[in-house]
Enzyme design. Sequence first.
Site, PDB file in Angstrom:
ATOM      1  N   ASP A  21       0.821  -1.210   0.000  1.00  0.00           N
ATOM      2  CA  ASP A  21       0.000   0.000   0.000  1.00  0.00           C
ATOM      3  C   ASP A  21       0.857   1.264   0.000  1.00  0.00           C
ATOM      4  O   ASP A  21       1.969   1.265   0.522  1.00  0.00           O
ATOM      5  CB  ASP A  21      -0.922  -0.019   1.239  1.00  0.00           C
ATOM      6  N   HIS A  38       2.425   3.523  -8.992  1.00  0.00           N
ATOM      7  CA  HIS A  38       2.248   2.093  -9.280  1.00  0.00           C
ATOM      8  C   HIS A  38       3.450   1.545 -10.044  1.00  0.00           C
ATOM      9  O   HIS A  38       3.916   0.440  -9.781  1.00  0.00           O
ATOM     10  CB  HIS A  38       0.959   1.866 -10.079  1.00  0.00           C
ATOM     11  N   LEU A 132      10.679 -20.369  -5.121  1.00  0.00           N
ATOM     12  CA  LEU A 132       9.618 -19.549  -4.519  1.00  0.00           C
ATOM     13  C   LEU A 132       8.297 -19.682  -5.278  1.00  0.00           C
ATOM     14  O   LEU A 132       8.270 -19.678  -6.507  1.00  0.00           O
ATOM     15  CB  LEU A 132      10.067 -18.077  -4.556  1.00  0.00           C
TER      16      LEU A 132
HETATM   17  C1  IPE Z   1      -5.436  -2.669  -0.159  1.00  0.00           C
HETATM   18  O1  IPE Z   1      -5.053  -1.351  -0.389  1.00  0.00           O
HETATM   19  C2  IPE Z   1      -5.468  -3.423  -1.449  1.00  0.00           C
HETATM   20  C3  IPE Z   1      -4.168  -3.611  -2.082  1.00  0.00           C
HETATM   21  C4  IPE Z   1      -3.007  -3.306  -1.595  1.00  0.00           C
HETATM   22  C5  IPE Z   1      -4.218  -4.211  -3.389  1.00  0.00           C
HETATM   23  P1  IPE Z   1      -6.136  -0.200  -0.529  1.00  0.00           P
HETATM   24  O2  IPE Z   1      -5.394   1.066  -0.661  1.00  0.00           O
HETATM   25  O3  IPE Z   1      -7.110  -0.530  -1.586  1.00  0.00           O
HETATM   26  O4  IPE Z   1      -6.865  -0.309   0.889  1.00  0.00           O
HETATM   27  P2  IPE Z   1      -7.798   0.737   1.660  1.00  0.00           P
HETATM   28  O5  IPE Z   1      -8.869   1.142   0.720  1.00  0.00           O
HETATM   29  O6  IPE Z   1      -6.949   1.877   2.062  1.00  0.00           O
HETATM   30  O7  IPE Z   1      -8.300  -0.033   2.837  1.00  0.00           O
HETATM   31  C1  IPE Z   2      -1.537   0.306  -3.389  1.00  0.00           C
HETATM   32  O1  IPE Z   2      -1.299   1.672  -3.392  1.00  0.00           O
HETATM   33  C2  IPE Z   2      -1.765  -0.263  -4.751  1.00  0.00           C
HETATM   34  C3  IPE Z   2      -3.146  -0.699  -5.016  1.00  0.00           C
HETATM   35  C4  IPE Z   2      -4.124  -0.715  -4.146  1.00  0.00           C
HETATM   36  C5  IPE Z   2      -3.437  -1.151  -6.359  1.00  0.00           C
HETATM   37  P1  IPE Z   2      -2.498   2.707  -3.406  1.00  0.00           P
HETATM   38  O2  IPE Z   2      -2.855   2.999  -4.806  1.00  0.00           O
HETATM   39  O3  IPE Z   2      -3.621   2.228  -2.554  1.00  0.00           O
HETATM   40  O4  IPE Z   2      -1.816   3.973  -2.740  1.00  0.00           O
HETATM   41  P2  IPE Z   2      -2.450   4.983  -1.696  1.00  0.00           P
HETATM   42  O5  IPE Z   2      -2.985   4.164  -0.555  1.00  0.00           O
HETATM   43  O6  IPE Z   2      -3.519   5.725  -2.408  1.00  0.00           O
HETATM   44  O7  IPE Z   2      -1.314   5.841  -1.281  1.00  0.00           O
HETATM   45 MG    MG Z   3      -4.028   2.442  -0.585  1.00  0.00          MG
END
Ligand code: IPE
Ligand code: IPE
Ligand code: MG
Length: 248
Positions: A21, A38, A132
């Site tokens: 995240d 990303h 792995l």
């Molecule tokens: C959780 O991250 C899902 C992934 C890392 C793929 P999100 O950014 O979607 O989670 P929330 O919405 O903050 O809980």
């Molecule tokens: C995690 O990073 C990747 C996915 C959920 C696909 P985020 O896109 O959720 O990044 P933040 O949480 O907005 O910083």
């Molecule tokens: Mg996120």
Amino acid sequence: MNYKSLINTSKLPSHIAIIMDGNGRWAKEHNKPRIFGHKNGVLSVRSVVEGAGEIGLKYLTLYAFSTENWNRPKVEITALMQLLVVTISKEVTTLNKNNVRLLTIGDLKSLPSNCKKELEKAKTKTKNNTGLNLVLALSYSSKAEIVNAVKAIAKGVSEEKIALDEIDDNLINEHLETALIQDPELLIRTSGEHRISNFLLWQIAYSELYFTDKLWPDFTKDDLFEAIVNYQKRERRFGMTSEQLSIS
Ligand code: IPE
Ligand code: IPE
Ligand code: MG
């Protein structure tokens, strides 16, 4: 810090799951669009997969896209899916070279067809690898996975293939997508959020949780090693007392 040298190789976890995240916030910090985060997140995936291979980890599960993520802006979803296709096709040679087997969990049917194709191709190409196991959670929802398991078991009961008394932990495990995978001993979440976001709810019943403020694109294999060192300092009591554990 070189955390790798601090790892006790006789006490390695066999399965680590990561909620990757913070890509969006990382991009914002760099005054760039979210997709830039990303893209840089992919570099972290590469580093962590490499690190996992180096220490001989058996399973690494990465939460890459949740069912809830379908609610994001369409442009972001499209860009993420495109990034997935490009990354998988580019990395498959390296996966093979490093003896990594690619697996997936989640509702693959809901992914765009070019994604599905690329994933199936990569899974087939890596299926005989014995190092792995890299499990990508894509369009994954733990609650949906449990609902599907409950439905399959209920069907078995109604068709008299499963007796009510046969329903136990093991039977439920066997009906999850992770049936053949041991539960993760360690769950890592980056970006300072302290929540599970519908990931592996059943499977993490006794996992050690590790949270770091680092945003995913800043996370490297050394951070993975640090998390493992931290995990190895913990006492996993499984309901017992500390004294009981020191006797056995
Ligand atoms: C959780 O991250 C899902 C992934 C890392 C793929 P999100 O950014 O979607 O989670 P929330 O919405 O903050 O809980
Ligand atoms: C995690 O990073 C990747 C996915 C959920 C696909 P985020 O896109 O959720 O990044 P933040 O949480 O907005 O910083
Ligand atoms: Mg996120």
